[in-house]
Design an enzyme around this catalytic site. Structure first.
Site, PDB file in Angstrom:
ATOM      1  N   GLY A  15      -2.768 -53.824   0.593  1.00 23.54           N
ATOM      2  CA  GLY A  15      -2.849 -53.829   2.060  1.00 23.54           C
ATOM      3  C   GLY A  15      -4.264 -54.084   2.557  1.00 23.54           C
ATOM      4  NE  ARG A  89      11.776 -50.935 -14.753  1.00 25.20           N
ATOM      5  CZ  ARG A  89      10.688 -51.671 -14.538  1.00 25.20           C
ATOM      6  NH1 ARG A  89      10.350 -52.023 -13.333  1.00 25.20           N
ATOM      7  NH2 ARG A  89       9.944 -52.055 -15.556  1.00 25.20           N
ATOM      8  CB  THR A 120       6.984 -52.105  -0.472  1.00 27.30           C
ATOM      9  OG1 THR A 120       6.002 -51.890   0.535  1.00 27.30           O
ATOM     10  CG2 THR A 120       7.205 -50.818  -1.260  1.00 27.30           C
ATOM     11  CG  HIS A 176       8.255 -59.882  -7.562  1.00 32.16           C
ATOM     12  ND1 HIS A 176       7.488 -60.861  -8.131  1.00 32.16           N
ATOM     13  CD2 HIS A 176       7.465 -58.793  -7.466  1.00 32.16           C
ATOM     14  CE1 HIS A 176       6.283 -60.378  -8.373  1.00 32.16           C
ATOM     15  NE2 HIS A 176       6.242 -59.117  -7.983  1.00 32.16           N
TER      16      HIS A 176
HETATM   17  O1  TXD Z   1       4.514 -59.524  -5.433  1.00 34.33           O
HETATM   18  C1  TXD Z   1       4.629 -58.471  -4.869  1.00 34.33           C
HETATM   19  N1  TXD Z   1       5.498 -58.325  -3.887  1.00 34.33           N
HETATM   20  C2  TXD Z   1       3.792 -57.319  -5.248  1.00 34.33           C
HETATM   21  C3  TXD Z   1       4.212 -56.009  -4.834  1.00 34.33           C
HETATM   22  C4  TXD Z   1       2.516 -57.506  -5.831  1.00 34.33           C
HETATM   23  C5  TXD Z   1       1.670 -56.448  -5.974  1.00 34.33           C
HETATM   24  C6  TXD Z   1       2.001 -55.105  -5.540  1.00 34.33           C
HETATM   25  N2  TXD Z   1       3.361 -54.940  -5.176  1.00 34.33           N
HETATM   26  C7  TXD Z   1       3.779 -53.683  -4.560  1.00 34.33           C
HETATM   27  O2  TXD Z   1       3.086 -53.496  -3.342  1.00 34.33           O
HETATM   28  C8  TXD Z   1       3.478 -52.432  -5.373  1.00 34.33           C
HETATM   29  O3  TXD Z   1       4.426 -52.240  -6.388  1.00 34.33           O
HETATM   30  C9  TXD Z   1       3.596 -51.390  -4.277  1.00 34.33           C
HETATM   31  O4  TXD Z   1       4.962 -51.098  -4.018  1.00 34.33           O
HETATM   32  C10 TXD Z   1       3.004 -52.096  -3.036  1.00 34.33           C
HETATM   33  C11 TXD Z   1       1.564 -51.709  -2.722  1.00 34.33           C
HETATM   34  O5  TXD Z   1       0.764 -51.906  -3.852  1.00 34.33           O
HETATM   35  P1  TXD Z   1      -0.751 -51.331  -3.873  1.00 34.33           P
HETATM   36  O6  TXD Z   1      -1.353 -51.741  -5.151  1.00 34.33           O
HETATM   37  O7  TXD Z   1      -1.429 -51.665  -2.588  1.00 34.33           O
HETATM   38  O8  TXD Z   1      -0.455 -49.760  -3.904  1.00 34.33           O
HETATM   39  P2  TXD Z   1      -1.418 -48.594  -3.404  1.00 34.33           P
HETATM   40  O9  TXD Z   1      -2.843 -48.967  -3.610  1.00 34.33           O
HETATM   41  O10 TXD Z   1      -0.885 -47.344  -4.019  1.00 34.33           O
HETATM   42  O11 TXD Z   1      -1.185 -48.556  -1.823  1.00 34.33           O
HETATM   43  C12 TXD Z   1      -0.029 -48.114  -1.213  1.00 34.33           C
HETATM   44  C13 TXD Z   1      -0.443 -47.449   0.071  1.00 34.33           C
HETATM   45  C14 TXD Z   1      -1.233 -46.147  -0.137  1.00 34.33           C
HETATM   46  O12 TXD Z   1      -2.487 -46.227   0.519  1.00 34.33           O
HETATM   47  C15 TXD Z   1      -0.333 -45.084   0.500  1.00 34.33           C
HETATM   48  O13 TXD Z   1      -1.064 -44.019   1.107  1.00 34.33           O
HETATM   49  C16 TXD Z   1       0.422 -45.905   1.514  1.00 34.33           C
HETATM   50  O14 TXD Z   1       0.729 -47.122   0.831  1.00 34.33           O
HETATM   51  N3  TXD Z   1       1.636 -45.255   2.012  1.00 34.33           N
HETATM   52  C17 TXD Z   1       2.012 -45.319   3.295  1.00 34.33           C
HETATM   53  N4  TXD Z   1       1.459 -45.926   4.358  1.00 34.33           N
HETATM   54  C18 TXD Z   1       2.077 -45.801   5.551  1.00 34.33           C
HETATM   55  N5  TXD Z   1       3.218 -45.099   5.715  1.00 34.33           N
HETATM   56  C19 TXD Z   1       3.822 -44.487   4.666  1.00 34.33           C
HETATM   57  N6  TXD Z   1       4.964 -43.792   4.848  1.00 34.33           N
HETATM   58  C20 TXD Z   1       3.212 -44.581   3.391  1.00 34.33           C
HETATM   59  N7  TXD Z   1       3.508 -44.096   2.171  1.00 34.33           N
HETATM   60  C21 TXD Z   1       2.540 -44.519   1.320  1.00 34.33           C
END
Ligand code: TXD
Length: 314
Positions: A15, A89, A120, A176
């Protein structure tokens, strides 16, 4: 001209980097939002302070308050959990389904005209869930995966041939995951079919490397997954939308009979513009190619079935 507004939900690795790329390209003002106190605010401030060094005018704010997301043009949802030790999973599926449901509810009513770009995991079924929850037309809800899988494929092809990535057009379809479908027949080097340039067994090795691209990075990082190429891919989609460029990009979209598949989100090439998915392109596939795509979509349908049984998709 009115500046576009993009909300990025989840200020984690993908993000925050997506927000950074959107700002650096001056594509839109950005709202970065997260549940963790101070996280989005801190990262947004940091990105904003790079503006004069990078030379962008975009404004970026971090917040926990959805009020600031009102009337966004595009909402990129990256909020979620990564799989932790002891978590199956399926545990992840249900946990992220809760998060994506909440986030979609919050965003959709404040930006009823927006497009939803889901990142996500598990990607395709989370996109299907966001579509259901939002009540939006399906052309306005789509997922990022195919762009990432294709840029990885393109990179591996360029490396194999020792040529510039700029000359490679690579195509990966399907959900994916491990069942994604690299399509060498539709991958070219400046229009030259890949299969005339690379022997079959090398192509198979490149396909394997592409399918394994994400896992290879997870194994090295240990505590997280890829985010540079994923954020580049999400930003490329945001750019195609906001510039209304009509780029042809593989995205996870709702299929209604195309490729013989119905009622499921799956990765296929689409024309992307300001109104979202303008058109689904249907490539003629060989028997084994469509069989691989069907198998890949079945994986998505299985997860959708689990979510439906748990009451998420009603
Ligand atoms: O190709 C693709 N689509 C992907 C998907 C490629 C890379 C990553 N992919 C997926 O994206 C990965 O499996 C995760 O499901 C997401 C996000 O990956 P990221 O590496 O950014 O994970 P992080 O660093 O853990 O960030 C997730 C953030 C974290 O800051 C949490 O506090 C926040 O999500 N979070 C929320 N934000 C807002 N509202 C809610 N409810 C919430 N819950 C968690």
């Amino acid at each position: 001209m009115k500046k576009a507004k993009v909300t990025v939900v989840g200020a984690g690795f993908v993000g925050a980097t997506t927000a950074q790329r959107i700002a650096e390209k001056d594509l839109a003002d950005v709202v970065l939002i997260d549940v963790v106190e101070g996280l989005a605010e801190g990262k947004a401030l940091d990105i904003q302070q790079s503006a004069s060094a990078e030379g962008f005018d975009a404004r970026i704010v971090g917040t926990q308050d959805y009020a600031l997301t009102e009337r966004s043009d595009v909402i990129v949802i990256t909020a979620g959990l990564a799989r932790k030790p002891g978590m199956s999973r399926d545990d992840l599926l249900f946990k992220n389904a809760e998060i994506v449901s909440q986030v979609t509810d919050q965003c959709a009513r404040r930006s009823p005209e927006s497009l939803l770009l889901i990142v996500t995991n598990p990607l395709d079924v989370m996109t299907q869930l966001a579509w259901k929850r939002s009540g939006f037309e399906n052309r306005r809800v789509f997922g990022m995966a195919g762009v990432l899988d294709s840029v990885r494929y393109g990179y591996f092809i360029a490396r194999e041939l020792g040529i510039s990535v700029r000359d490679v057009r690579a195509m990966v379809l399907g959900g994916h995951g491990d069942s994604m479908v690299p399509l060498p027949r539709y991958s070219t080097v400046n229009g030259i079919p890949l299969e005339t340039l690379v022997p079959a067994e090398k192509i198979e090795a490149i396909n394997h490397k592409t399918r394994n691209g994400g896992a290879e990075i997870v194994n090295l990082l240990k505590t997280g997954s890829a985010f540079y190429a994923p954020s580049s891919s999400a930003c490329a989609m945001v750019e195609a939308i906001l510039r209304d460029s009509g780029r042809i990009l593989p995205c996870s979209v709702y299929l209604e009979g195309q490729y013989g598949l119905s009622g499921v989100y799956c990765g296929v090439p689409v024309k992307l513009g300001r109104q979202g998915v303008l058109e689904v392109l249907e490539l003629p596939l060989t028997g084994p190619e469509s069989e691989a795509l069907r198998r890949s979509s079945e994986e998505v349908s299985r997860n959708a079935g689990k979510l439906a049984a748990a009451g998420f998709l009603n």
